[in-house]
Motif scaffolding. Structure first.
Motif, PDB file in Angstrom:
ATOM      1  N   ASP A  16      64.531 -31.166 -27.562  1.00 53.64           N
ATOM      2  CA  ASP A  16      65.377 -30.820 -28.709  1.00 53.64           C
ATOM      3  C   ASP A  16      66.242 -32.002 -29.120  1.00 53.64           C
ATOM      4  OD1 ASP A  16      66.857 -28.929 -30.537  1.00 53.64           O
ATOM      5  OD2 ASP A  16      68.483 -29.442 -29.157  1.00 53.64           O
ATOM      6  N   ALA A  35      63.999 -34.581 -30.832  1.00 50.44           N
ATOM      7  CA  ALA A  35      63.702 -34.214 -32.220  1.00 50.44           C
ATOM      8  C   ALA A  35      64.909 -34.465 -33.122  1.00 50.44           C
ATOM      9  CB  ALA A  35      63.275 -32.746 -32.295  1.00 50.44           C
ATOM     10  N   ALA A  36      66.119 -34.219 -32.610  1.00 51.90           N
ATOM     11  CA  ALA A  36      67.328 -34.393 -33.415  1.00 51.90           C
ATOM     12  C   ALA A  36      67.633 -35.859 -33.684  1.00 51.90           C
ATOM     13  CB  ALA A  36      68.518 -33.741 -32.708  1.00 51.90           C
ATOM     14  N   ARG A  64      63.710 -37.741 -35.018  1.00 49.66           N
ATOM     15  CA  ARG A  64      63.086 -37.181 -36.222  1.00 49.66           C
ATOM     16  C   ARG A  64      64.089 -36.291 -36.963  1.00 49.66           C
ATOM     17  NH1 ARG A  64      57.414 -37.315 -35.679  1.00 49.66           N
ATOM     18  NH2 ARG A  64      57.216 -35.487 -37.016  1.00 49.66           N
ATOM     19  N   PRO A  65      65.231 -36.844 -37.341  1.00 44.39           N
ATOM     20  CA  PRO A  65      66.298 -36.005 -37.931  1.00 44.39           C
ATOM     21  C   PRO A  65      65.900 -35.340 -39.245  1.00 44.39           C
ATOM     22  CG  PRO A  65      66.804 -38.329 -38.182  1.00 44.39           C
ATOM     23  CD  PRO A  65      65.621 -38.255 -37.266  1.00 44.39           C
ATOM     24  N   TYR A 119      63.874 -32.295 -38.404  1.00 40.01           N
ATOM     25  CA  TYR A 119      64.395 -31.501 -37.285  1.00 40.01           C
ATOM     26  C   TYR A 119      64.320 -29.997 -37.543  1.00 40.01           C
ATOM     27  CZ  TYR A 119      67.533 -29.663 -33.741  1.00 40.01           C
ATOM     28  OH  TYR A 119      68.064 -28.938 -32.719  1.00 40.01           O
ATOM     29  N   THR A 120      64.800 -29.566 -38.704  1.00 39.45           N
ATOM     30  CA  THR A 120      64.828 -28.131 -38.986  1.00 39.45           C
ATOM     31  C   THR A 120      63.429 -27.546 -39.114  1.00 39.45           C
ATOM     32  OG1 THR A 120      65.048 -28.610 -41.362  1.00 39.45           O
ATOM     33  CG2 THR A 120      67.082 -28.240 -40.111  1.00 39.45           C
ATOM     34  N   THR A 165      60.746 -28.935 -37.386  1.00 37.05           N
ATOM     35  CA  THR A 165      60.171 -29.020 -36.037  1.00 37.05           C
ATOM     36  C   THR A 165      60.726 -27.929 -35.131  1.00 37.05           C
ATOM     37  OG1 THR A 165      59.946 -31.422 -36.270  1.00 37.05           O
ATOM     38  CG2 THR A 165      59.846 -30.520 -34.040  1.00 37.05           C
ATOM     39  N   PHE A 207      72.603 -32.731 -38.662  1.00 36.71           N
ATOM     40  CA  PHE A 207      71.175 -32.406 -38.664  1.00 36.71           C
ATOM     41  C   PHE A 207      70.891 -31.048 -38.062  1.00 36.71           C
ATOM     42  CE2 PHE A 207      72.242 -35.292 -35.161  1.00 36.71           C
ATOM     43  CZ  PHE A 207      72.044 -34.446 -34.088  1.00 36.71           C
TER      44      PHE A 207
END
Length: 345
Positions: free
Chosen positions: A123, A126-127, A130-131, A134-135, A137, A340
């Motif tokens: 988590d 991903a934050a 890949r910001p 993120y939502t 993923t 994010f």
């Protein structure tokens, strides 16, 4: 037939030697363990409460944190009440059924926590890395699936390993040189070959301890590389603060376990191992909520708002309380809109 043999040769109760060789320490340990346990229950319970009540904390990060707090409450409760009973008086026994329940639950929740910490590191990956995605993923269904895999995976390995251990004939041996029932110690009491149990334990340890730790290290390797690419010092500081609490919890959890199992085989290593086990079963679950609350402005604000709302309810929504509560909510809402972590669960 195997079950009948196991039951016939199993003692009605076990004697947990614990710290009985150091009787002068038992009263001190009782006070310390009781204090840590109360703080652990209050701290982890508070994390669960604010994560559920405050809408601004309905994000993947706090969803997994609430799961971690639930694990810590269950894990400590499976061990500490019996430990307190044994520390308080001369009686050091635990029933056979109580011992079985204890190592089933502790094995289950311990394995689950290893996997959950790896999920939490993903988590954070991903934050940070890949910001913009993120939502997408970390959508609610994936979060629920990852939490389910953690809990169910831990339960599966506990059912297999603990059941194989329970079926071992003990031939009347009932002295456990520890303060709680642990699978390896029960295996040492068996009067038959335990090769199958040992193989299962090593395989389970690799899957539920080594692999999650490897995934955590890989995730934070990518996170470190991404943070170093951030040009501004303020951006690097914010990214570091996002992960620092989880890194501290992982270091405490895995550090104590690795240090305990890698210590040299000396005459005093087992006694030292008891105190290390006491650290990760009593102290670490108490420190986890403190780490997240003391280092996390969002949790502290959620706690402040919760207290203000309760105060307003008690005092009839006085002007000062209401103004503080509304101002606090506005600041938190604005902060979360700019971060994010915006996807609700």
């Amino acid at each position: 037939m195997v079950m009948e043999i196991a039951n016939a040769s199993s003692p009605e109760a076990f004697i947990l030697l614990g710290f009985s060789l150091r009787p002068s320490l038992e009263t001190i340990l009782f006070v310390l363990v009781l204090g840590f346990y109360v703080v652990s229950l209050l701290g982890n319970g508070t994390i669960i409460l604010v994560s559920c009540v405050d809408v601004h904390l309905h994000t993947p990060m706090y969803f997994f944190l609430a799961n971690l707090s639930s694990l810590d409450i269950g894990f400590t409760t499976s061990i500490i009440p019996q430990l307190l009973v044994n520390l308080w008086g001369p009686q050091k026994t635990i029933s056979y059924g109580g011992c079985v329940v204890q190592f089933y639950i502790s094995h289950w929740l311990g394995a689950t926590e290893c996997v959950l910490l790896a999920v939490m590191s993903y988590d954070r990956y991903a934050a940070i890395c890949r910001p913009l995605h993120y939502t997408v993923t970390m959508h609610p269904r994936l979060c629920l699936s990852l939490a389910f895999i953690s809990w169910f995976g831990g339960l599966t390995t506990s059912m297999v390993g603990s059941t194989l251990t329970m079926l071992l004939p003990l031939c009347g041996n009932n002295h456990i040189d520890h303060f709680f029932c642990e699978m390896p110690l029960i295996m040492q009491l068996a009067c038959v070959d335990t090769s199958l149990n040992e193989v299962e334990m090593y395989v389970a340890s690799f899957i539920f301890v080594v692999l999650p730790l490897g995934l955590i290290l890989v995730s934070y390797g990518h996170i470190t590389r991404a943070v170093l690419k951030i040009s501004s010092a303020e951006g690097r500081r914010k990214a570091f603060n996002t992960c620092s609490s989880h890194v501290a919890v992982v270091a405490l959890f895995y550090g104590s376990i690795i240090f305990m199992y890698l210590q040299p085989a000396k005459s005093n290593s087992h006694e030292r191992g008891k105190f290390l086990a006491l650290f990760y079963t009593v102290v670490t679950p108490m420190l986890n909520p403190l780490i997240y609350t003391l280092r996390n402005k969002d949790v502290k604000k959620a706690l402040r708002h919760l207290v203000l709302e309760k105060s307003c309810g008690l005092w009839g929504h006085g002007g000062t309380f209401r103004e503080c509560s509304h101002q606090g909510r506005g600041r938190t809402s604005l902060k979360f809109q700019n971060r994010f972590l915006g996807q609700n669960i």
